[in-house]
Motif scaffolding. Structure first.
Motif: not given
Length: 69
Positions: A18, A60-61
């Motif tokens: 992400q 992120s993620e």
């Protein structure tokens, strides 16, 4: 070249990520430095080394992706 062939699929990886749009928004770079760790150009105002080498990332993620041969 032989080392690259020997490493095969272990050389590269693919991940789902992400992206934080605020961190990748284009802005004026100002004075440019060369990161002493990775050698990439970066805004000198970010410090002694680039943000990525400082542990900051716009991603992120992060999760691995399984690739079939």
């Amino acid at each position: 070249m032989a080392q690259i062939k020997e490493a095969g699929h272990e050389l590269l990886g693919v991940q789902h990520v992400q992206v934080d749009s605020v961190k990748v928004r284009r802005k004026k770079m100002g004075p440019v430095g060369i990161c002493s760790v990775c050698g990439e150009a970066y805004p000198a105002k970010d410090g002694e080394k680039c943000l990525n080498c400082q542990g900051e990332t716009p991603y992120s993620e992060i999760s691995a992706v399984n690739i079939k041969d």
